[in-house]
Design a protein around this motif. Structure first.
Motif, PDB file in Angstrom:
ATOM      1  N   ILE A 125       3.509   9.020 -10.142  1.00  0.00           N
ATOM      2  CA  ILE A 125       2.936   7.997 -11.025  1.00  0.00           C
ATOM      3  C   ILE A 125       2.032   8.623 -12.078  1.00  0.00           C
ATOM      4  CG2 ILE A 125       1.333   6.028 -11.060  1.00  0.00           C
ATOM      5  CD1 ILE A 125       2.579   5.205  -8.354  1.00  0.00           C
ATOM      6  N   LYS A 126       1.244   9.625 -11.689  1.00  0.00           N
ATOM      7  CA  LYS A 126       0.379  10.307 -12.647  1.00  0.00           C
ATOM      8  C   LYS A 126       1.189  10.975 -13.749  1.00  0.00           C
ATOM      9  CE  LYS A 126      -4.015   9.861 -11.499  1.00  0.00           C
ATOM     10  NZ  LYS A 126      -5.009   9.334 -12.463  1.00  0.00           N
ATOM     11  N   ARG A 144       2.255  10.523   0.677  1.00  0.00           N
ATOM     12  CA  ARG A 144       1.460   9.684  -0.229  1.00  0.00           C
ATOM     13  C   ARG A 144       1.061  10.462  -1.473  1.00  0.00           C
ATOM     14  NH1 ARG A 144      -3.243   7.346   3.432  1.00  0.00           N
ATOM     15  NH2 ARG A 144      -3.302   9.522   4.068  1.00  0.00           N
ATOM     16  N   VAL A 145       0.757  11.749  -1.290  1.00  0.00           N
ATOM     17  CA  VAL A 145       0.356  12.577  -2.426  1.00  0.00           C
ATOM     18  C   VAL A 145       1.486  12.678  -3.443  1.00  0.00           C
ATOM     19  CG1 VAL A 145      -0.315  14.907  -3.138  1.00  0.00           C
ATOM     20  CG2 VAL A 145      -1.305  13.908  -1.071  1.00  0.00           C
ATOM     21  N   ARG A 153       0.869  -1.170   0.000  1.00  0.00           N
ATOM     22  CA  ARG A 153       0.000   0.000   0.000  1.00  0.00           C
ATOM     23  C   ARG A 153       0.913   1.228   0.000  1.00  0.00           C
ATOM     24  NH1 ARG A 153      -2.162  -3.426   4.124  1.00  0.00           N
ATOM     25  NH2 ARG A 153      -4.246  -4.210   3.621  1.00  0.00           N
ATOM     26  N   VAL A 154       0.405   2.351  -0.488  1.00  0.00           N
ATOM     27  CA  VAL A 154       1.248   3.551  -0.548  1.00  0.00           C
ATOM     28  C   VAL A 154       1.645   4.004   0.864  1.00  0.00           C
ATOM     29  CG1 VAL A 154      -0.705   5.184  -0.597  1.00  0.00           C
ATOM     30  CG2 VAL A 154       1.486   5.834  -1.604  1.00  0.00           C
ATOM     31  N   PHE A 174       1.648   9.606  -5.551  1.00  0.00           N
ATOM     32  CA  PHE A 174       0.535   9.653  -6.508  1.00  0.00           C
ATOM     33  C   PHE A 174       0.897  10.545  -7.700  1.00  0.00           C
ATOM     34  CE2 PHE A 174      -3.385  11.390  -8.207  1.00  0.00           C
ATOM     35  CZ  PHE A 174      -4.223  10.289  -8.271  1.00  0.00           C
ATOM     36  N   LEU A 175       1.470  11.716  -7.427  1.00  0.00           N
ATOM     37  CA  LEU A 175       1.810  12.664  -8.492  1.00  0.00           C
ATOM     38  C   LEU A 175       2.923  12.124  -9.388  1.00  0.00           C
ATOM     39  CD1 LEU A 175       1.690  16.028  -6.501  1.00  0.00           C
ATOM     40  CD2 LEU A 175       0.015  15.181  -8.154  1.00  0.00           C
ATOM     41  N   SER A 234      -2.986   4.680 -10.155  1.00  0.00           N
ATOM     42  CA  SER A 234      -2.608   5.260  -8.871  1.00  0.00           C
ATOM     43  C   SER A 234      -1.560   4.327  -8.267  1.00  0.00           C
ATOM     44  CB  SER A 234      -3.819   5.367  -7.943  1.00  0.00           C
ATOM     45  OG  SER A 234      -4.206   4.071  -7.503  1.00  0.00           O
ATOM     46  N   PRO A 235      -0.967   4.687  -7.122  1.00  0.00           N
ATOM     47  CA  PRO A 235      -0.033   3.753  -6.479  1.00  0.00           C
ATOM     48  C   PRO A 235      -0.660   2.392  -6.210  1.00  0.00           C
ATOM     49  CG  PRO A 235       0.172   5.925  -5.496  1.00  0.00           C
ATOM     50  CD  PRO A 235      -0.990   6.002  -6.437  1.00  0.00           C
ATOM     51  N   HIS A 236      -1.968   2.374  -5.922  1.00  0.00           N
ATOM     52  CA  HIS A 236      -2.646   1.113  -5.613  1.00  0.00           C
ATOM     53  C   HIS A 236      -2.739   0.205  -6.843  1.00  0.00           C
ATOM     54  CE1 HIS A 236      -4.377  -0.472  -1.957  1.00  0.00           C
ATOM     55  NE2 HIS A 236      -5.337  -1.059  -2.646  1.00  0.00           N
ATOM     56  N   THR A 237      -2.647   0.789  -8.049  1.00  0.00           N
ATOM     57  CA  THR A 237      -2.697  -0.011  -9.269  1.00  0.00           C
ATOM     58  C   THR A 237      -1.534  -0.996  -9.312  1.00  0.00           C
ATOM     59  OG1 THR A 237      -3.642   1.921 -10.385  1.00  0.00           O
ATOM     60  CG2 THR A 237      -2.918   0.099 -11.780  1.00  0.00           C
TER      61      THR A 237
END
Length: 297
Positions: free
Chosen positions: A227-228, A220-221, A147-148, A224-225, A241-244
């Motif tokens: 990876i986006k 965590r943000v 998890r992230v 996310f950024l 997202s990180p969860h992917t």
């Protein structure tokens, strides 16, 4: 009995007796605060809340087009809150106990194939120190199924790379050991030995694996950024997202024939039914089976 006192005691119960994480506690308290705001609007005091009040609140919430998953989680939070009041304040009846949650469909998680994962990693600019760190982040996310929150909380003292294991702190502050592959180990060692020592380190962050430019633990943000931005760079249109990466880790293991119980342990799922969602089979794979083996194809 007043809302503020009840929420304060409920928070203490979640912290000390349920040993929940800060994020889980915030989610429970947000559920209660939503009901409190509705009751304030209707001039209903906490002792006056009954099943009809909760039903009307759920109807009110539904008008905001909240997803069934959110509604179900909200009702679960309220059931826990009133169950606590029964124990702590001798509340006679749990007004949410007999209310049914909306029916939920099993949603197949979005996953990446290995070509998409490779493309994301190859899109990282390794000329900057952040590039080596970011590549290590993706390798660890995909290589361990973290998890992230587990990734950003990962500590150097919990890396046992010589025996190919790491220790993480998951939901409810539960610790678990996870095997880590040679590729992730390789990039972790490069980052820890060659890049991380060049970063300033803020007091209290000395043991965190991943640091930002200012030497604090990564948020965590920010993950996310990162990876986006990479997804945008390679023109990847599917939701990511990180969860992917966690979904992809589990899905690829199951599709490769891994034991479901072993995958459950690595993911830190309490129930095997949560892990079973990864037993779905890729449509392209199904089509290839028909094409190769059916006599009429």
């Amino acid at each position: 009995m007043k809302w503020d006192n009840a929420k304060k005691d409920f928070k203490r119960y979640l912290q000390l007796e349920r040993n929940l994480s800060a994020n889980s506690i915030d989610a429970y308290l947000n559920d209660v605060q939503k009901l409190e705001a509705y009751c304030d609007y209707r001039s209903i005091n906490l002792p006056q809340v009954d099943t009809k009040t909760v039903q009307q609140f759920l109807v009110f919430i539904n008008d905001f087009n909240i997803s069934p998953f959110t509604q179900a989680r909200l009702l679960s939070g309220l059931k826990t809150f009133f169950a606590f009041l029964q124990i702590e304040y001798d509340w006679k009846k749990n007004p949410a106990e007999l209310l049914e949650s909306p029916r939920l469909s099993r949603k197949i998680p979005s996953v990446l194939n290995i070509q998409e994962i490779d493309a994301l990693i190859q899109a990282i600019d390794l000329s900057a120190n952040e590039g080596t760190r970011n590549k290590t982040i993706l390798e660890v996310l995909y290589g361990c199924g973290l998890r992230v929150s587990e990734l950003v909380g990962l500590k150097i003292s919990n890396l046992f790379l010589d025996v190919e294991f790491i220790k993480v702190q998951g939901k409810g502050n539960k610790e678990r050991l996870i095997p880590i592959g040679k590729q992730a180990i390789k990039h972790l060692k490069i980052y820890l030995q060659e890049v991380r020592p060049l970063s300033p380190i803020k007091p209290g962050c000395e043991d965190f694996v991943f640091l930002n430019r200012r030497g604090a633990s990564l948020s965590r943000v920010m993950v996310f950024l990162i990876i986006k931005d990479l997804a945008k760079k390679i023109g990847l249109t599917k939701p990511i997202s990180p969860h992917t990466f966690r979904h992809s880790f589990a899905s690829h293991l199951v599709e490769g024939g891994a034991d479901l119980r072993a995958v459950q342990d690595m993911l830190g799922h309490e129930s095997i039914t949560t892990t079973e969602i990864y037993t779905h089979v890729d449509r392209d794979y199904l089509q290839s089976v028909i094409t190769h083996y059916h006599p009429r194809s």
